[in-house]
Design a protein around this motif. Structure first.
Motif, short mmCIF file in Angstrom:
data_model
loop_
_atom_site.label_atom_id
_atom_site.label_comp_id
_atom_site.label_asym_id
_atom_site.label_seq_id
_atom_site.Cartn_x
_atom_site.Cartn_y
_atom_site.Cartn_z
N ILE A 160 100.17 67.34 17.86
CA ILE A 160 101.34 67.08 17.21
C ILE A 160 101.57 65.88 16.67
CG2 ILE A 160 104.07 66.75 17.08
CD1 ILE A 160 104.31 69.17 18.77
N ALA A 161 101.36 65.02 16.98
CA ALA A 161 100.44 63.40 16.36
C ALA A 161 98.66 63.46 15.42
CB ALA A 161 100.57 62.52 17.28
N MET A 162 98.49 64.44 16.09
CA MET A 162 97.16 64.60 14.85
C MET A 162 97.25 64.84 13.51
SD MET A 162 94.75 62.18 16.17
CE MET A 162 93.60 62.47 15.03
N ILE A 163 98.15 66.06 13.66
CA ILE A 163 99.08 66.31 12.08
C ILE A 163 99.82 66.01 11.45
CG2 ILE A 163 100.37 68.83 11.97
CD1 ILE A 163 99.44 70.22 14.57
N ILE A 164 100.80 65.22 12.35
CA ILE A 164 101.63 64.19 11.43
C ILE A 164 100.62 63.28 10.77
CG2 ILE A 164 103.41 62.83 11.35
CD1 ILE A 164 104.89 64.66 14.11
N ILE A 165 99.75 62.72 11.06
CA ILE A 165 98.73 61.96 11.22
C ILE A 165 97.54 62.40 9.89
CG2 ILE A 165 96.72 59.33 11.73
CD1 ILE A 165 98.47 59.06 14.13
N MET A 185 96.15 62.20 4.33
CA MET A 185 95.71 62.66 3.54
C MET A 185 96.33 63.22 2.40
SD MET A 185 92.47 63.96 4.17
CE MET A 185 92.23 65.29 2.95
N SER A 186 97.69 62.56 2.19
CA SER A 186 98.61 61.97 1.13
C SER A 186 98.28 62.07 -0.20
CB SER A 186 99.92 61.33 1.84
OG SER A 186 99.68 60.22 2.07
N PRO A 187 97.02 60.27 -0.35
CA PRO A 187 96.90 60.11 -1.49
C PRO A 187 96.14 60.63 -2.02
CG PRO A 187 96.34 58.12 0.24
CD PRO A 187 96.95 59.64 0.95
N ARG A 242 84.05 62.56 3.26
CA ARG A 242 84.31 60.66 3.21
C ARG A 242 85.28 60.94 4.30
NH1 ARG A 242 80.70 60.97 -1.07
NH2 ARG A 242 82.24 59.97 -1.89
N TYR A 243 86.67 60.75 3.53
CA TYR A 243 87.63 60.93 3.37
C TYR A 243 88.21 60.95 4.59
CZ TYR A 243 92.88 58.91 2.32
OH TYR A 243 93.87 58.44 2.68
N LEU A 244 88.19 62.33 5.02
CA LEU A 244 88.68 63.34 6.12
C LEU A 244 87.87 62.38 7.32
CD1 LEU A 244 90.65 64.88 7.19
CD2 LEU A 244 88.87 66.63 6.75
N GLY A 245 86.50 62.58 7.16
CA GLY A 245 85.59 61.76 8.55
C GLY A 245 85.82 60.93 9.21
N PHE A 246 86.40 59.35 7.59
CA PHE A 246 86.29 58.61 7.79
C PHE A 246 87.70 58.36 8.79
CE2 PHE A 246 88.27 54.18 6.69
CZ PHE A 246 87.54 53.45 7.42
N PHE A 247 89.08 58.74 8.08
CA PHE A 247 90.18 58.85 8.96
C PHE A 247 90.20 59.18 10.16
CE2 PHE A 247 91.53 56.91 5.39
CZ PHE A 247 92.73 55.59 5.30
N ILE A 248 90.09 60.11 10.50
CA ILE A 248 89.01 61.49 11.63
C ILE A 248 88.45 60.27 12.72
CG2 ILE A 248 89.26 63.09 13.28
CD1 ILE A 248 89.88 64.82 10.94
N ILE A 296 90.33 54.63 17.59
CA ILE A 296 92.38 54.46 18.04
C ILE A 296 93.44 54.80 19.60
CG2 ILE A 296 95.08 54.12 17.33
CD1 ILE A 296 93.44 53.03 14.51
N PHE A 297 93.29 56.16 18.75
CA PHE A 297 93.38 57.01 20.74
C PHE A 297 93.00 56.96 21.78
CE2 PHE A 297 95.41 59.48 17.64
CZ PHE A 297 97.28 59.02 17.62
#
Length: 147
Positions: free
Chosen positions: A61-66, A71-73, A91-97, A103-104
């Motif tokens: 649930i946390a990962m789906i929300i995050i 991805m909202s930008p 690149r964007y998705l890979g970097f942030f995930i 962090i987790f």
């Protein structure tokens, strides 16, 4: 590792990959599998890191929300009529995930609760601050924040 666990993990990776590909298809209006390796890696990392946590429902649930938040930008770019390419989504998705999972994982391995909470909170603020800035700039000027 039992065979059932391996099968379930592979199935979860495939399903996560399909969901990410459907989302990218909805964003860019076409399916491109050729350059989707970062989406595949992101799917694998998400599924494997899920096994670190005892409460996997909370993690999912946390990962789906995050993920939807980070991805909202891309919605801003769609609203202003800019073209979006699969490479940039990869690149964007890979970097942030990758950053989110680091962090987790960091939060998981630091056992001091107060330090854990402070470090994870600061890192999440560092990730979400640019996203809030982009949305604030869009709402005030109706354009993408540029140099």
């Amino acid at each position: 590792m039992s065979l059932n666990l391996i099968k379930r993990t592979v199935l979860e990776c495939v399903l996560t990959y399909i969901v990410f590909m459907i989302l990218s298809w909805l964003i860019i209006d076409r399916v491109i599998i050729k350059h989707s390796e970062m989406i595949l890696v992101s799917s694998i990392v998400l599924v494997i890191s899920k096994y670190l946590y005892e409460n996997t429902k909370k993690y999912i649930i946390a990962m789906i929300i995050i993920i939807f938040s980070i991805m909202s930008p891309i919605i801003i770019k769609l609203l202003i009529g800019e073209n979006i390419y699969l490479d940039s989504i990869n690149r964007y998705l890979g970097f942030f995930i990758s950053i989110l999972n680091l962090i987790f994982i960091l939060g998981y391995y630091i056992k001091l609760n107060h330090i854990n909470l402070i470090i994870v909170s600061l890192l999440l603020v560092a990730i979400f601050l640019p996203i809030f800035t982009l949305w604030g700039y869009y709402f005030s000027t109706s354009t993408w924040l540029g140099v």
